[in-house]
Design a protein around this motif. Structure first.
Motif, PDB file in Angstrom:
ATOM      1  N   SER A  25       0.808  -0.699   0.225  1.00  0.00           N
ATOM      2  CA  SER A  25       0.175  -0.368   0.047  1.00  0.00           C
ATOM      3  C   SER A  25       0.704   0.907  -0.196  1.00  0.00           C
ATOM      4  CB  SER A  25      -0.782  -0.120   1.046  1.00  0.00           C
ATOM      5  OG  SER A  25      -1.666  -0.811   0.805  1.00  0.00           O
ATOM      6  N   ILE A  26       1.977   1.143   0.754  1.00  0.00           N
ATOM      7  CA  ILE A  26       2.568   2.218   0.720  1.00  0.00           C
ATOM      8  C   ILE A  26       3.183   2.177  -0.674  1.00  0.00           C
ATOM      9  CG2 ILE A  26       5.078   3.328   1.678  1.00  0.00           C
ATOM     10  CD1 ILE A  26       4.408   1.896   3.966  1.00  0.00           C
ATOM     11  N   ILE A  27       3.892   1.876  -1.274  1.00  0.00           N
ATOM     12  CA  ILE A  27       4.916   1.926  -2.484  1.00  0.00           C
ATOM     13  C   ILE A  27       3.566   2.236  -3.340  1.00  0.00           C
ATOM     14  CG2 ILE A  27       5.487  -0.034  -4.764  1.00  0.00           C
ATOM     15  CD1 ILE A  27       6.725  -1.399  -2.676  1.00  0.00           C
ATOM     16  N   ILE A  28       1.777   1.719  -3.258  1.00  0.00           N
ATOM     17  CA  ILE A  28       1.246   1.983  -4.052  1.00  0.00           C
ATOM     18  C   ILE A  28       0.623   3.833  -3.943  1.00  0.00           C
ATOM     19  CG2 ILE A  28      -1.314   2.466  -4.518  1.00  0.00           C
ATOM     20  CD1 ILE A  28      -1.055  -0.569  -4.077  1.00  0.00           C
ATOM     21  N   ILE A  29       0.463   4.514  -2.892  1.00  0.00           N
ATOM     22  CA  ILE A  29       0.945   5.534  -2.315  1.00  0.00           C
ATOM     23  C   ILE A  29       1.325   6.239  -3.173  1.00  0.00           C
ATOM     24  CG2 ILE A  29       0.288   7.302  -0.617  1.00  0.00           C
ATOM     25  CD1 ILE A  29      -1.354   5.101   1.192  1.00  0.00           C
ATOM     26  N   ALA A  30       2.647   5.978  -3.109  1.00  0.00           N
ATOM     27  CA  ALA A  30       4.055   6.814  -2.997  1.00  0.00           C
ATOM     28  C   ALA A  30       4.212   7.080  -4.421  1.00  0.00           C
ATOM     29  CB  ALA A  30       5.767   6.598  -2.295  1.00  0.00           C
ATOM     30  N   PHE A  31       3.705   5.985  -5.734  1.00  0.00           N
ATOM     31  CA  PHE A  31       4.239   6.107  -6.930  1.00  0.00           C
ATOM     32  C   PHE A  31       3.038   5.957  -7.727  1.00  0.00           C
ATOM     33  CE2 PHE A  31       8.307   4.058  -4.800  1.00  0.00           C
ATOM     34  CZ  PHE A  31       8.484   4.502  -5.123  1.00  0.00           C
ATOM     35  N   PHE A  44      -2.620  16.417   1.289  1.00  0.00           N
ATOM     36  CA  PHE A  44      -2.999  16.220   2.419  1.00  0.00           C
ATOM     37  C   PHE A  44      -2.890  14.247   2.586  1.00  0.00           C
ATOM     38  CE2 PHE A  44      -5.706  15.959   5.851  1.00  0.00           C
ATOM     39  CZ  PHE A  44      -5.059  16.241   6.703  1.00  0.00           C
ATOM     40  N   MET A  45      -3.892  14.200   1.830  1.00  0.00           N
ATOM     41  CA  MET A  45      -4.758  12.980   2.100  1.00  0.00           C
ATOM     42  C   MET A  45      -3.664  11.343   1.923  1.00  0.00           C
ATOM     43  SD  MET A  45      -8.584  12.919   0.601  1.00  0.00           S
ATOM     44  CE  MET A  45      -7.853  12.946  -1.238  1.00  0.00           C
ATOM     45  N   LYS A  46      -2.605  11.880   0.625  1.00  0.00           N
ATOM     46  CA  LYS A  46      -1.306  10.653   0.157  1.00  0.00           C
ATOM     47  C   LYS A  46       0.028  11.084   1.566  1.00  0.00           C
ATOM     48  CE  LYS A  46       1.711  10.589  -3.582  1.00  0.00           C
ATOM     49  NZ  LYS A  46       2.052  11.046  -4.804  1.00  0.00           N
ATOM     50  N   GLY A  47      -0.162  12.676   2.128  1.00  0.00           N
ATOM     51  CA  GLY A  47       0.526  12.050   3.814  1.00  0.00           C
ATOM     52  C   GLY A  47      -0.112  11.373   5.112  1.00  0.00           C
ATOM     53  N   TYR A  48      -1.471  11.782   4.820  1.00  0.00           N
ATOM     54  CA  TYR A  48      -2.135  11.308   5.867  1.00  0.00           C
ATOM     55  C   TYR A  48      -2.331   9.813   5.956  1.00  0.00           C
ATOM     56  CZ  TYR A  48      -5.564  10.327   9.356  1.00  0.00           C
ATOM     57  OH  TYR A  48      -6.708   9.939  10.218  1.00  0.00           O
ATOM     58  N   GLN A  49      -2.201   8.947   4.345  1.00  0.00           N
ATOM     59  CA  GLN A  49      -2.269   7.890   3.711  1.00  0.00           C
ATOM     60  C   GLN A  49      -0.691   6.608   4.791  1.00  0.00           C
ATOM     61  OE1 GLN A  49      -4.108   8.139   0.250  1.00  0.00           O
ATOM     62  NE2 GLN A  49      -5.806   7.816   1.216  1.00  0.00           N
ATOM     63  N   ILE A  53      -0.337   4.651   7.604  1.00  0.00           N
ATOM     64  CA  ILE A  53       0.090   3.395   6.839  1.00  0.00           C
ATOM     65  C   ILE A  53       1.708   2.870   7.486  1.00  0.00           C
ATOM     66  CG2 ILE A  53       0.536   1.752   4.608  1.00  0.00           C
ATOM     67  CD1 ILE A  53      -1.790   3.155   3.779  1.00  0.00           C
ATOM     68  N   THR A  54       2.191   3.947   7.407  1.00  0.00           N
ATOM     69  CA  THR A  54       3.419   3.709   8.294  1.00  0.00           C
ATOM     70  C   THR A  54       3.525   3.634   9.690  1.00  0.00           C
ATOM     71  OG1 THR A  54       4.764   4.647   6.252  1.00  0.00           O
ATOM     72  CG2 THR A  54       6.131   4.758   8.290  1.00  0.00           C
ATOM     73  N   GLY A  55       3.065   4.162  10.178  1.00  0.00           N
ATOM     74  CA  GLY A  55       2.434   3.939  11.790  1.00  0.00           C
ATOM     75  C   GLY A  55       2.649   2.772  12.115  1.00  0.00           C
ATOM     76  N   MET A  56       1.062   1.850  11.809  1.00  0.00           N
ATOM     77  CA  MET A  56       0.292   0.827  11.598  1.00  0.00           C
ATOM     78  C   MET A  56       2.056  -0.263  11.299  1.00  0.00           C
ATOM     79  SD  MET A  56      -2.791   0.507  10.547  1.00  0.00           S
ATOM     80  CE  MET A  56      -3.347   0.668   8.773  1.00  0.00           C
TER      81      MET A  56
END
Length: 148
Positions: A25-31, A44-49, A53-56
């Motif tokens: 999910s992090i890879i999908i959000i980042a790229f 903002f939404m991208k950073g929040y997500q 996800i990084t915290g979890m």
């Protein structure tokens, strides 16, 4: 103790699967660029997500590592077993979760009522979230009343 080891191995597998899904999910959000009707909100939404996800992922990785260490070191395994099966710890966990769930439901109800005065979409969203949390709460009550 053998059953506890089996439970730890099962938890390790589950946490590993969820950790891998979170990394994907992090890879999908980042790229993958997000297409939205409100471009000023997408960052903002991208950073929040990404942060959530990084915290979890960090929490899951911590549990994976601590459980693997417990399986390799008998003294740590015994401490973990005592900590997870101690009646006092279990009672504290039950009481705090019960109060937290009730407080969350009340907070969601109040937020839903207040949101109804300002925005219809937020009102519906919070109402659905409240109902979902209520279903989980009542479902847990029914499940544990039959199990215990």
């Amino acid at each position: 103790m053998d059953q506890f080891k089996k439970d730890l191995k099962k938890k390790i597998w589950i946490y590993t699967i969820v950790f891998i899904l979170a990394i994907c999910s992090i890879i999908i959000i980042a790229f993958i660029p997000m297409q939205t009707k409100m471009p000023h909100i997408s960052d903002f939404m991208k950073g929040y997500q990404f942060g959530g996800i990084t915290g979890m992922s960090g929490v899951f990785l911590y549990h994976i590592i601590s459980y693997m260490i417990a399986l390799k070191r008998p003294t740590y395994l015994k401490k973990l077993y005592i900590r997870q099966t101690d009646e006092r710890e279990c009672l504290i966990q039950q009481k705090s979760c019960s109060i937290a769930m009730s407080g969350s439901l009340m907070g969601l109800c109040i937020a839903t009522i207040i949101a109804g005065f300002f925005n219809h979409i937020v009102f519906i969203t919070l109402g659905i979230a409240t109902v979902c949390v209520l279903f989980v709460y009542v479902g847990c009550i029914f499940y544990y009343s039959k199990k215990l």
